[in-house]
Design an enzyme around this catalytic site. Structure first.
Site, PDB file in Angstrom:
ATOM      1  N   LYS A  35       0.828  -1.218   0.000  1.00 55.45           N
ATOM      2  CA  LYS A  35       0.000   0.000   0.000  1.00 55.45           C
ATOM      3  C   LYS A  35       0.858   1.262   0.000  1.00 55.45           C
ATOM      4  O   LYS A  35       0.650   2.172  -0.798  1.00 55.45           O
ATOM      5  CB  LYS A  35      -0.920   0.029   1.236  1.00 55.45           C
ATOM      6  N   THR A  36       1.803   1.279   0.919  1.00 54.34           N
ATOM      7  CA  THR A  36       2.635   2.474   1.009  1.00 54.34           C
ATOM      8  C   THR A  36       3.467   2.613  -0.265  1.00 54.34           C
ATOM      9  O   THR A  36       3.660   3.715  -0.789  1.00 54.34           O
ATOM     10  CB  THR A  36       3.537   2.398   2.258  1.00 54.34           C
ATOM     11  N   ASP A 220      -2.117   7.772   3.719  1.00 54.02           N
ATOM     12  CA  ASP A 220      -1.717   6.406   4.113  1.00 54.02           C
ATOM     13  C   ASP A 220      -2.374   6.076   5.459  1.00 54.02           C
ATOM     14  O   ASP A 220      -2.768   6.978   6.195  1.00 54.02           O
ATOM     15  CB  ASP A 220      -0.187   6.338   4.243  1.00 54.02           C
ATOM     16  N   GLU A 221      -2.485   4.799   5.788  1.00 56.56           N
ATOM     17  CA  GLU A 221      -3.047   4.351   7.077  1.00 56.56           C
ATOM     18  C   GLU A 221      -4.417   4.988   7.322  1.00 56.56           C
ATOM     19  O   GLU A 221      -4.718   5.469   8.413  1.00 56.56           O
ATOM     20  CB  GLU A 221      -2.107   4.728   8.239  1.00 56.56           C
ATOM     21  N   GLN A 251      -6.023  -3.340  10.459  1.00 52.16           N
ATOM     22  CA  GLN A 251      -4.942  -2.695  11.199  1.00 52.16           C
ATOM     23  C   GLN A 251      -5.404  -1.427  11.901  1.00 52.16           C
ATOM     24  O   GLN A 251      -4.587  -0.558  12.226  1.00 52.16           O
ATOM     25  CB  GLN A 251      -3.772  -2.369  10.276  1.00 52.16           C
ATOM     26  N   ARG A 611       4.724  -7.440  11.039  1.00 51.33           N
ATOM     27  CA  ARG A 611       5.937  -6.618  10.890  1.00 51.33           C
ATOM     28  C   ARG A 611       7.116  -7.491  10.482  1.00 51.33           C
ATOM     29  O   ARG A 611       8.132  -7.004  10.013  1.00 51.33           O
ATOM     30  CB  ARG A 611       6.312  -5.898  12.204  1.00 51.33           C
TER      31      ARG A 611
END
Ligand code: ATP
Ligand code: MG
Length: 738
Positions: A35-36, A220-221, A251, A611
């Protein structure tokens, strides 16, 4: 111009997202699916394929660390620093707007930002002044109430009235708090967002200007935006602009701070012609890690639903380690770190994650003993340290004498004979006259309202600050020189040198480090003005508050990364330790009481697991000393939710894990994974792995592990009601049931 290089290193779905038409786009995808990466490539794509000027782009991320990372990646991709582009967190962008348009926003030019610590202090002060009972309205709750209102976009005047005295008290405090902040020109974090929203809403010309400027907004996020952030985005994007939002509902971990998962769910309603793109291939983690994450998150309801896959192979299973206590857990982690380090892995590729900051201390001590460099994000950060905040408060007062919270902080530090009584008188006069504490103090000196000794002490303080004003305004002094001078004038070094032991010495070191940090701050007057600051000093002070934590250790030193799960969002590391995975700690005890919180904890665990790129260790301790008391928690339910085939248990004695296939099972009832893995008779006793046993106090349970031999032999029993415990066999009086 050939722009295909931007699309080269992407898969089909990612390519579709990056090159999506210029309309509102929602990219909904799981962890590590790029995504990022897509967001950064889309920015490059806009600039190259559509020749969009960087001036027209705003990119919003969640942490300062992520913002810096994004800036660097854009630069790498397009080959130039993206000048004129606004890249930052919601807070830093809102702040930038307010600095530029302070007058329209109804602020003083040199308004100051206060962090949560200052905010709490201010609330306590207000409550003291008004004789409000802190036991009935705990200041922390008041703080929480005010922040929650602001996150929802409500001023005190907008909070619906209530009949119950508790809420009425809270509401009244919000009013007073607002007044005081207004008068003294300080802003808390929530106010930055609220005020920036109001600024655009109430100044149509300005809104039009920014809507026309930022034609492309990328976020983002997105799953963690709260109401006010969302409202701000909608306003800015308007009908003409376009927004690209990327997020993952699994998330969303800031519900406790007002984030609204609904913002993703309603995206289609609030923005027109949305194209939604999903990415499902994960590029970060091994198969085992992904399978564990998928298995865990399946236990949540109401998901938008997606399953991650990878073609990078299964990798190693996740290792699970049960420590006797937190020290043992830490020792184990360090032993693995050393092994990886000796095998050639950089320390910066390893991360230790935990649920709450307090858990880091034991691990830190162990790292210090072993002389392994580490860097800690969050927790007690450099700019959060007492001595640093004091030094910064002097600088703030030197810039604006009416900064009451700075004045409260340092008026008697180091002690100069201005006692609580005198400070009380200053406060009272300030309140009665509706003026700042500085003005009240001047008045007290002028009219000699206090006994001579107290008056003289106050007078000396006022003169000290006036001296600092001159220092700050001296033309040819560098920022480092100014801080060195201020610290000297305030007498902070001898003050801390008098403190006993290590602590005082560390504080003096930190103050020197502050001078270093200020010297290294490279902004010129022109840089400052370009970013709407009146001086480099103002810029430095703001960054210290907004940026806390990121200037601390030497960025280039190879160091292990320690952080809470919350601050690990968006990051990745080859080797990850997920520690303290115990009931009551993770999920936290608090999450049992409020609906929905347990699911949020599970999402947090999902964030933690995802992560890891190559290898994940999950650890827990059977007994843990935390906040001064011992607790005996059972392993977290999250461990049980991970598919067993992804996990293998580690035993300290051999420090290697044994895959199931090489075991030599000596009994037929491998009921738990551990029993399955170990498969040994406990020597010289009649208790075997996998036996059901009864203990006179803990009741019935299952033998799942053992350690040592002869009189030292210990068994681990998973009790039905009490969770797992280690017991010394010779004393345990275990009765074998089956
Ligand atoms: P999170 O949800 O944790 O924020 P994300 O969806 O933002 O994750 P990224 O951080 O963008 O994921 O990507 C995860 C990792 O996978 C990164 O190291 C990234 O460089 C890599 N990656 C993503 N897409 C590709 C691709 N098409 N080819 C190679 N590597 C990729
Ligand atoms: Mg990301």
């Amino acid at each position: 111009m050939d722009v295909s290089f931007i699309l080269d290193a992407l898969n089909d779905k990612q390519r579709e997202a990056v090159a999506a038409p210029l309309q509102n786009t929602l990219i909904l995808a799981g962890a590590g699916s790029g995504k990022t990466r897509v967001l950064v490539h889309r920015i490059a794509w806009l600039m190259h394929a559509y020749e969009v000027s960087p001036f027209s782009i705003m990119a919003v991320t969640f942490t300062n660390k992520a913002a810096k990372e994004m800036q660097a990646r854009i630069e790498q991709l397009v080959g130039l620093p993206p000048q004129g582009m606004w890249v930052g967190t919601f807070h830093s962008l809102a702040h930038r707007l307010l600095r530029a348009h302070w007058r329209d926003a109804g602020l003083k030019q040199n308004f100051q930002i206060m962090d949560s610590d200052d905010q709490l202090r201010l609330i306590k002060r207000i409550m003291r002044e008004q004789n409000i009972d802190e036991t009935r309205w705990p200041p922390k709750q008041v703080c929480w109430f005010i922040n929650a209102q602001k996150d929802e976009g409500r001023r005190a005047a907008h909070v619906p009235p209530s009949n119950d005295p508790f809420s009425q008290g809270m509401h009244q405090l919000y009013y007073t708090y607002e007044e005081v902040c207004e008068r003294t020109g300080v802003l808390d974090f929530g106010e930055l967002l609220l005020r920036a929203h109001e600024l655009l809403l109430n100044t149509p010309a300005l809104l039009r200007h920014y809507q026309q400027r930022f034609v492309h907004v990328l976020v983002d996020e997105f799953q963690d935006t709260n109401t006010i952030q969302y409202a701000w985005l909608r306003l800015l994007v308007g009908d003409q602009g376009s927004i690209t939002a990327v997020g993952d509902d699994d998330q969303s971990i800031y519900g406790w701070r007002g984030a609204k998962i609904e913002n993703i769910q309603h995206f289609n309603k609030h923005f027109h012609d949305v194209s939604t793109i999903r990415l499902e291939q994960n590029y970060r983690s091994t198969g085992h890690i992904l399978k564990a994450a998928n298995g865990l998150i399946k236990n949540n309801d109401d998901r938008l639903g997606k399953e991650l896959w990878t073609d990078s192979g299964e990798g190693e299973p996740i290792s699970l380690y049960a420590g006797f206590n937190e020290q043992d857990e830490a020792r184990f982690i360090i032993s693995i770190i050393k092994k990886w380090r000796d095998d050639g892995t950089s320390l910066r590729d390893m991360a230790i994650l935990y649920r709450s900051n307090a858990q880091s201390r034991v691990i830190e001590e162990c790292l210090v003993r072993e002389q392994i460099a580490y860097r800690i994000y969050g927790g007690h950060r450099f700019y959060d340290r007492l001595e640093i905040k004091n030094a910064l408060a002097y600088a703030r007062l030197g810039i604006d004498v009416n900064d009451d919270s700075a004045m409260e902080r340092v008026i008697n530090i180091p002690p100069r004979g201005i006692g609580e009584r005198s400070i009380g008188t200053i406060r009272e006069l300030a309140r009665d006259q509706g003026c700042s504490m500085w003005q009240a103090a001047m008045e007290i000196v002028r009219q000699e309202l206090l006994p001579a000794r107290a008056t003289n002490a106050i007078k000396a303080f006022l003169e000290l600050i006036q001296g600092m004003q001159l220092t700050i305004q001296t033309d040819n002094l560098s920022l480092g020189d100014i801080f060195e001078q201020l610290i000297k004038e305030a007498g902070l070094i001898p003050y801390h040198e008098k403190e006993k032991g290590e602590k005082g010495a560390a504080r003096v070191e930190n103050l020197k480090e502050l001078v270093n940090a200020a010297s290294g701050f490279s902004w010129t007057q022109e840089d400052a003005e370009e970013e709407e600051y009146s001086s480099p000093m103002m810029a430095f002070l703001d960054q210290a508050v907004l940026d806390a934590g990121e200037a601390q250790a030497d960025e280039y030193q190879d160091a292990i990364q320690l952080m809470t799960l919350h601050s690990a969002k968006g990051l990745e590391f080859p080797l990850v330790f997920l520690t303290g995975v115990e009931e009551n700690l993770f999920p936290s005890r608090m999450s049992f009481e409020e609906p929905g919180r347990l699911e949020e904890e599970r999402r947090l665990c999902y964030v933690g697991i995802t992560r890891a790129m190559e290898k994940l260790y999950i650890t827990y301790a059977e007994s843990r000393r935390l906040h001064g008391s011992d607790s005996f928690n059972s392993p977290s339910r999250f461990i049980n939710e991970i598919p067993p085939e992804c996990l293998e248990e580690v035993r300290l004695r051999s420090q290697v894990s044994r895959p199931v296939s090489t075991q030599r099972p000596t009994f037929e009832r491998p009921i738990t994974r551990a029993a399955q893995l170990q498969g040994y008779q406990v020597p010289e006793t009649n208790v075997s792995m996998g036996d059901r046993v009864n203990h006179p106090i803990f009741g019935e349970g299952l033998v799942v592990n053992y350690e040592g031999q002869g009189p030292q032999a210990r068994v681990q029993v998973n009790f039905d009601d009490q969770g797992t415990k280690w017991l010394v066999l010779a004393f345990a009086k275990l009765e074998v049931l089956s």
